[in-house]
Design an enzyme around this catalytic site. Structure first.
Site, PDB file in Angstrom:
ATOM      1  N   ASP A 101       0.853  -1.172   0.000  1.00  0.00           N
ATOM      2  CA  ASP A 101       0.000   0.000   0.000  1.00  0.00           C
ATOM      3  C   ASP A 101       0.896   1.230   0.000  1.00  0.00           C
ATOM      4  O   ASP A 101       1.965   1.241   0.615  1.00  0.00           O
ATOM      5  CB  ASP A 101      -0.891  -0.032   1.241  1.00  0.00           C
ATOM      6  CG  ASP A 101      -1.987   1.008   1.208  1.00  0.00           C
ATOM      7  OD1 ASP A 101      -1.963   1.874   0.313  1.00  0.00           O
ATOM      8  OD2 ASP A 101      -2.856   0.962   2.088  1.00  0.00           O
ATOM      9  N   GLY A 104      -0.745   6.255   1.730  1.00  0.00           N
ATOM     10  CA  GLY A 104      -1.621   7.418   1.753  1.00  0.00           C
ATOM     11  C   GLY A 104      -2.684   7.350   2.838  1.00  0.00           C
ATOM     12  O   GLY A 104      -2.911   8.319   3.567  1.00  0.00           O
ATOM     13  N   PHE A 105      -3.330   6.192   2.978  1.00  0.00           N
ATOM     14  CA  PHE A 105      -4.397   6.061   3.982  1.00  0.00           C
ATOM     15  C   PHE A 105      -3.843   6.245   5.387  1.00  0.00           C
ATOM     16  O   PHE A 105      -4.437   6.916   6.228  1.00  0.00           O
ATOM     17  CB  PHE A 105      -5.071   4.691   3.848  1.00  0.00           C
ATOM     18  CG  PHE A 105      -6.133   4.443   4.890  1.00  0.00           C
ATOM     19  CD1 PHE A 105      -7.396   4.977   4.738  1.00  0.00           C
ATOM     20  CD2 PHE A 105      -5.859   3.681   6.019  1.00  0.00           C
ATOM     21  CE1 PHE A 105      -8.381   4.762   5.702  1.00  0.00           C
ATOM     22  CE2 PHE A 105      -6.832   3.459   6.979  1.00  0.00           C
ATOM     23  CZ  PHE A 105      -8.099   4.003   6.816  1.00  0.00           C
ATOM     24  N   GLN A 198     -10.939   6.928  -6.660  1.00  0.00           N
ATOM     25  CA  GLN A 198     -11.533   7.648  -5.542  1.00  0.00           C
ATOM     26  C   GLN A 198     -12.829   8.299  -6.002  1.00  0.00           C
ATOM     27  O   GLN A 198     -13.278   8.096  -7.131  1.00  0.00           O
ATOM     28  CB  GLN A 198     -10.533   8.666  -4.988  1.00  0.00           C
ATOM     29  CG  GLN A 198      -9.342   8.045  -4.269  1.00  0.00           C
ATOM     30  CD  GLN A 198      -9.721   7.395  -2.945  1.00  0.00           C
ATOM     31  OE1 GLN A 198     -10.862   7.475  -2.474  1.00  0.00           O
ATOM     32  NE2 GLN A 198      -8.753   6.706  -2.334  1.00  0.00           N
ATOM     33  N   ASP A 275      -8.072  -7.122   0.907  1.00  0.00           N
ATOM     34  CA  ASP A 275      -7.200  -7.191   2.086  1.00  0.00           C
ATOM     35  C   ASP A 275      -7.957  -6.583   3.248  1.00  0.00           C
ATOM     36  O   ASP A 275      -8.816  -5.717   3.059  1.00  0.00           O
ATOM     37  CB  ASP A 275      -5.898  -6.421   1.859  1.00  0.00           C
ATOM     38  CG  ASP A 275      -6.089  -4.920   2.069  1.00  0.00           C
ATOM     39  OD1 ASP A 275      -5.780  -4.412   3.165  1.00  0.00           O
ATOM     40  OD2 ASP A 275      -6.588  -4.236   1.138  1.00  0.00           O
TER      41      ASP A 275
END
Length: 385
Positions: A101, A104-105, A198, A275
């Site tokens: 990943d 960003g999250f 997004q 995931d």
């Protein structure tokens, strides 16, 4: 344990559809470090470890790929250090595919003070308070140092609900960052960079994001910014909205999802990869996932229950230990409780995915999904009288 694993690694990255049942697809992603059977569940190994598990156990349960995280690994032990030690595969002793990943999250959800600009995001580490800067180029550089096989673009993920103007701003910024990530990634045979769609809960913005990313001709596409507090029906609506705008010949990845019902519903709508920290986190907190539903081992009614979690499971944690013993471990705070329940939960998730793949191949996914949902609706079976 043989869970229909197929190994046809190649020198390139490509996705093959093997069967369809309605919108659902069974397929295979081939890449140099191995093949990934889809629909696939990727255990989350955030900091280079799937918590409470040996990675050879994770492999034996049927996982073809695990997930690592750019944000956590850049903070400790550091991407450059991992690279000097041979990359994440050697470092963690997992020679199979790894998806990272972009971070960003986590930057948005875990870091302290942060400032987002066109160039990237400046943030404060949740570990020690130090300041860092992550641009799209730096995110791809870190993922390259980790030597991951599937790398995610840097995006801005905002919590829902949010105003349309704010959702649109974050979506458009993420699109521009996707273009920069693609340029930074370049041509890496056998590896892939995925774009992230997004647009929050706004159908128009979701379609605009999906169409713009499709034009970049990436090797795979993710649906991000869902499972962040919105109702399940909103998540399913957004998947149904965006799937027609996603390339049919590329893998589709729904990020951060989820419950067995979330996975079943998303597969039925055309998603290939998932995931979630749920099975590992739940295991560390005394919650077991089984064919019979969720079982909370903290509950006193399990104190003298000599039944296993699932006598028909291939997993020793589910089959060979009594609920009474697991209850004792949980109540006593023994580390073995989290180890056994995480083992059980990951086994259940891989068995769930194997069952889904078989059902798609036999064109009976709807029937299979109904049976799984019916079993879960009953919940934890009461003790024998």
């Amino acid at each position: 344990m043989n869970l229909d694993r197929e190994q046809t690694p190649s020198g390139q990255f490509f996705f093959t559809k093997l069967a369809e049942d309605g919108a659902a697809r069974r397929g295979r992603i081939d890449m140099p470090r191995g093949s990934i059977r889809t629909p696939a569940f990727m255990p989350v190994g955030t900091a280079g470890t799937v918590k409470a598990m040996y990675l050879d156990q994770v492999r034996d349960l049927g996982a073809d790929i695990i997930l690592g995280n750019t944000y956590h690994l850049m903070l400790r032990p550091g991407a450059e250090r991992v690279a000097r030690l041979g990359g994440l595969h050697d470092f963690a002793r997992w020679p199979y595919p790894i998806l990272t990943d972009s971070g960003g999250f986590q930057v948005m959800s875990l870091s302290g003070l942060r400032k987002i600009t066109e160039e990237g995001v400046t943030f404060q580490s949740h570990v020690d308070g130090t300041k860092h800067f992550m641009s799209p180029e730096r995110s791809i550089e870190i993922q390259g140092l980790l030597d991951s096989d599937i790398q995610m673009q840097l995006d801005e993920c905002i919590a829902l609900p949010a105003e349309e103007k704010e959702i649109g701003r974050a979506m458009e910024l993420s699109l521009r960052w996707a273009e920069r990530c693609k340029a930074a990634f370049g041509d890496q045979p056998g590896k892939a960079m995925f774009g992230i769609i997004q647009g929050g809960d706004n159908a128009r913005l979701r379609i605009e994001s999906a169409e713009a990313l499709a034009a970049l001709d990436l090797k795979g596409y993710a649906i991000g910014g869902l499972a962040v507090g919105e109702p399940q029906n909103v998540m399913f609506d957004m998947i149904e909205t965006v799937i027609p705008s996603m390339p049919k010949d590329r893998p589709r990845y729904l990020m951060g999802v989820g419950t067995p019902d979330d996975i079943l519903g998303s597969v039925q709508r055309g998603v290939d990869m998932f995931d979630c920290v749920m099975p590992t986190r739940a295991g560390r907190h005394g919650l077991a996932f089984t064919r019979h539903g969720k079982i909370n081992l903290k509950n006193a009614r399990h104190a003298e229950d000599d039944r296993p979690l699932d006598e028909e499971s291939d997993c020793a944690a589910a089959r060979d230990y009594s609920r009474a013993y697991l209850h004792h471990l949980v109540r006593a705070g023994e580390p073995l409780a989290g180890m056994l329940l995480t083992w059980n939960n990951l086994a259940y998730y891989q068995q769930l995915m194997a069952g889904i793949r078989a059902a798609i191949s036999e064109a009976r996914l709807q029937e299979h999904a109904e049976k799984v949902r019916a079993a879960w609706a009953k919940g934890d079976l009461p003790p024998r009288s």
